[in-house]
Design a protein around this motif. Sequence first.
Motif, short mmCIF file in Angstrom:
data_model
loop_
_atom_site.label_atom_id
_atom_site.label_comp_id
_atom_site.label_asym_id
_atom_site.label_seq_id
_atom_site.Cartn_x
_atom_site.Cartn_y
_atom_site.Cartn_z
N ASP A 37 0.84 -1.21 0.00
CA ASP A 37 0.00 0.00 0.00
C ASP A 37 0.87 1.26 0.00
O ASP A 37 0.59 2.22 -0.73
N PHE A 60 -6.71 0.95 -8.86
CA PHE A 60 -5.87 0.61 -7.70
C PHE A 60 -5.37 -0.83 -7.81
O PHE A 60 -4.20 -1.11 -7.56
N ARG A 61 -6.24 -1.76 -8.23
CA ARG A 61 -5.83 -3.18 -8.32
C ARG A 61 -4.74 -3.39 -9.38
O ARG A 61 -3.88 -4.25 -9.23
N GLY A 82 -1.82 -5.36 0.80
CA GLY A 82 -3.13 -4.77 1.10
C GLY A 82 -4.16 -5.87 1.30
O GLY A 82 -3.99 -7.00 0.82
N GLY A 83 -5.24 -5.54 1.98
CA GLY A 83 -6.24 -6.55 2.33
C GLY A 83 -6.89 -7.25 1.14
O GLY A 83 -7.35 -8.38 1.25
N LEU A 123 -12.80 1.65 1.27
CA LEU A 123 -13.90 0.68 1.34
C LEU A 123 -14.66 0.79 2.66
O LEU A 123 -15.79 0.28 2.77
N ARG A 140 -13.23 -13.41 1.09
CA ARG A 140 -11.77 -13.49 1.03
C ARG A 140 -11.11 -14.53 1.93
O ARG A 140 -10.01 -14.99 1.64
O1 LIG Z 1 -9.15 -4.73 1.80
C1 LIG Z 1 -8.95 -3.98 0.80
O2 LIG Z 1 -9.47 -4.18 -0.29
C2 LIG Z 1 -8.01 -2.86 0.96
C3 LIG Z 1 -7.13 -2.86 2.02
C4 LIG Z 1 -6.08 -1.84 2.19
O3 LIG Z 1 -4.89 -2.46 2.67
C5 LIG Z 1 -5.79 -1.08 0.89
O4 LIG Z 1 -5.08 -1.91 -0.02
C6 LIG Z 1 -7.08 -0.62 0.25
O5 LIG Z 1 -7.70 0.28 1.14
C7 LIG Z 1 -8.00 -1.80 -0.08
#
Ligand SMILES: O=C(O)C1=C[C@@H](O)[C@@H](O)[C@H](O)C1
Length: 182
Positions: A37, A60-61, A82-83, A123, A140
Amino acid sequence: MQDDLPNVFLIGPMGAGKSTIGRLLAAELHREFFDSDHEIQARCGADIPWIFDVEGEAGFREREQQVIGELTQYPRVVMATGGGAVMREANRRALRERGTVIYLYTTVEQQLKRTARDRNRPLLQRDDREEVLRTLFTRRDPLYRATADLVVRTDRRGPKAVVGEIVRRVSRQVDPLMSCKA
Ligand SMILES: O=C(O)C1=C[C@@H](O)[C@@H](O)[C@H](O)C1
Ligand SMILES: Nc1ncnc2c1ncn2[C@@H]1O[C@H](COP(=O)(O)OP(=O)(O)OP(=O)(O)O)[C@@H](O)[C@H]1O
Ligand SMILES: [Mg+2]
């Protein structure tokens, strides 16, 4: 500290502690630390909310895949992802092929507490945060588990104790006899 450990990649949901624990773990292992991130933001010169606003989540992806594809090729690193990194198959493959992948598991209740005041996770900038987190978890969690070599809980202990568990368990994977040594 033992020096023959592989790359360590941390995956898991928002607020699991990937960035916090990753930084501490890298210091403990004398490794370079990357946070995908942070790397995305540094390269783009803009923060994550701005990227989501202007380029959408899809933009972003794309950036995330590019960064993970590159950083997983470095030797001897610790990287927090990132999550949502596991949503792309290319990311899952790069992580699995190039290091030991650790799923930092936490509960939605802990996620809610740990991300309560945060404004940098687009998000979660809405009223139904709990529902969003539960939906993301359902989607996920199977991907985190399928990608990970190890699952480590972060909901019951502080970051330092989690780092200790990761070091012990990763070392044991490299040298199974370690668990028999004094
Ligand atoms: O869980 C997600 O999709 C994200 C997690 C964050 O680490 C960031 O990568 C972004 O805010 C999206
Ligand atoms: N094991 C833990 N116990 C208590 N608090 C923690 C723990 N790990 C992290 N935290 C706290 O939770 C918050 C979120 O942690 P962090 O930013 O490391 O999560 P993350 O997994 O990197 O999230 P994201 O996917 O959004 O980048 C921070 O304030 C951090 O101090
Ligand atoms: Mg993070």
